[in-house]
Design an enzyme around this catalytic site. Sequence first.
Site, short mmCIF file in Angstrom:
data_model
loop_
_atom_site.label_atom_id
_atom_site.label_comp_id
_atom_site.label_asym_id
_atom_site.label_seq_id
_atom_site.Cartn_x
_atom_site.Cartn_y
_atom_site.Cartn_z
N ASP A 45 -14.10 -42.80 -18.94
CA ASP A 45 -13.98 -42.22 -20.29
C ASP A 45 -13.90 -43.33 -21.33
O ASP A 45 -12.92 -44.09 -21.36
CB ASP A 45 -12.70 -41.36 -20.36
CG ASP A 45 -12.53 -40.69 -21.70
OD1 ASP A 45 -12.86 -39.49 -21.80
OD2 ASP A 45 -12.08 -41.36 -22.66
N TYR B 149 -13.94 -47.45 -29.35
CA TYR B 149 -13.22 -48.40 -28.48
C TYR B 149 -13.91 -49.77 -28.48
O TYR B 149 -13.32 -50.76 -28.09
CB TYR B 149 -13.15 -47.91 -27.03
CG TYR B 149 -12.41 -46.62 -26.77
CD1 TYR B 149 -11.69 -45.97 -27.76
CD2 TYR B 149 -12.46 -46.04 -25.50
CE1 TYR B 149 -11.03 -44.78 -27.49
CE2 TYR B 149 -11.80 -44.85 -25.23
CZ TYR B 149 -11.09 -44.22 -26.24
OH TYR B 149 -10.46 -43.04 -25.95
N LYS C 100 -17.67 -40.82 -26.99
CA LYS C 100 -17.23 -39.99 -28.12
C LYS C 100 -17.85 -40.48 -29.43
O LYS C 100 -18.03 -41.69 -29.61
CB LYS C 100 -15.70 -40.02 -28.24
CG LYS C 100 -14.99 -39.79 -26.92
CD LYS C 100 -13.48 -39.72 -27.03
CE LYS C 100 -12.85 -39.74 -25.66
NZ LYS C 100 -12.61 -41.08 -25.11
N HIS D 220 -14.73 -37.04 -31.71
CA HIS D 220 -13.48 -37.75 -31.43
C HIS D 220 -12.27 -37.19 -32.18
O HIS D 220 -11.14 -37.35 -31.74
CB HIS D 220 -13.65 -39.24 -31.77
CG HIS D 220 -12.77 -40.14 -30.97
ND1 HIS D 220 -13.20 -41.36 -30.49
CD2 HIS D 220 -11.49 -40.03 -30.56
CE1 HIS D 220 -12.20 -41.93 -29.82
NE2 HIS D 220 -11.17 -41.14 -29.85
#
Length: 292
Positions: free
Chosen positions: A48, A53, A78, A111
């Site tokens: 994930d 990120y 996401k 998200h």
Amino acid sequence: MTAQVPTIALNSGTTIPQLGLGVWQATNDETEKAVRSAIDDAGYRHIDTAAIYGNEEGVGRALANVGVAREELFVTTKLWNADQGYEPALSAFDKSLTRLGLDYVDLYLIHWPLQDDTRILRTWDALEVIAESGRAKAIGVCNFEPRHLELLVGRGAIPAVDQVELHPHLPQQAVRAAADKHGIAVESWSPLGGTSNSGWGPNSKPNTLLTDPVITRVGEQYGKSPAQVLIRWHLQNGLIVIPKSVNPQRIAQNIDVFDFELSDADLADIATLDDGVRVGAHPDALNLGAPE
Ligand code: A2P
């Protein structure tokens, strides 16, 4: 090695391994090593990540080199909030796929629910186009409250998944009830209580579940760590759980949870920890990264 991770059927017609590896706050290099170790050494099949990120490339580098076929893996990424809207979402998805080096993802998630219902719906339209093209096998959302889920359902759009902050301090009964009503699977983020610098939302606090006396005592009965108890708690609650670790021993430990079971008494003890305290922000409290 292949661990016996159960799968959950999604309303997209695909299935998701109930336990996966999270990689928030890991660099590309850390992520690459963690993903390789998780898949090749520990038996994970579910990763994930997210555009925000900043480590989709690390995931991609790992996936290009692991000894497991793509179709046996489940990869989630996401859409970041700054890219919400129809055209921006389509273009952000293409960039994520490129960074991941993949032809498709197994799950693509919005998200965060912007405080702008019209834009959420336009974003969802883009996700449906992506799903129809086969480049996302399932589409869903994160941090959607019941009213956001109803907004989509009212348009005949049923997300496959709602990924929310969820752990014994915040069992999210209302979100889970709304999701269950519509056959939406619930995924837990910060399932162990988050990282050492969690407590990033207004009124949120760093979480101490990994040193909590109740969780520790439950684990001692089985010779299991607090993290393993927490992961079992998610699994036995029917939740999809994605503990983050970049440490190979902890990555292996977090999937070594299929040789014990929490009793009803353990679950009742853990239920006493519900105090509603978050490690992150309430979705209504922050319009995180909203487009201008
Ligand atoms: P690390 O990556 O150094 O292992 P969450 O998934 O709730 O966000 O929690 C992640 C945090 O918990 C990270 O700081 C991670 O650190 C740590 N962590 C992950 N697995 C374990 C474990 N089995 N025991 C202790 N800490 C863990």
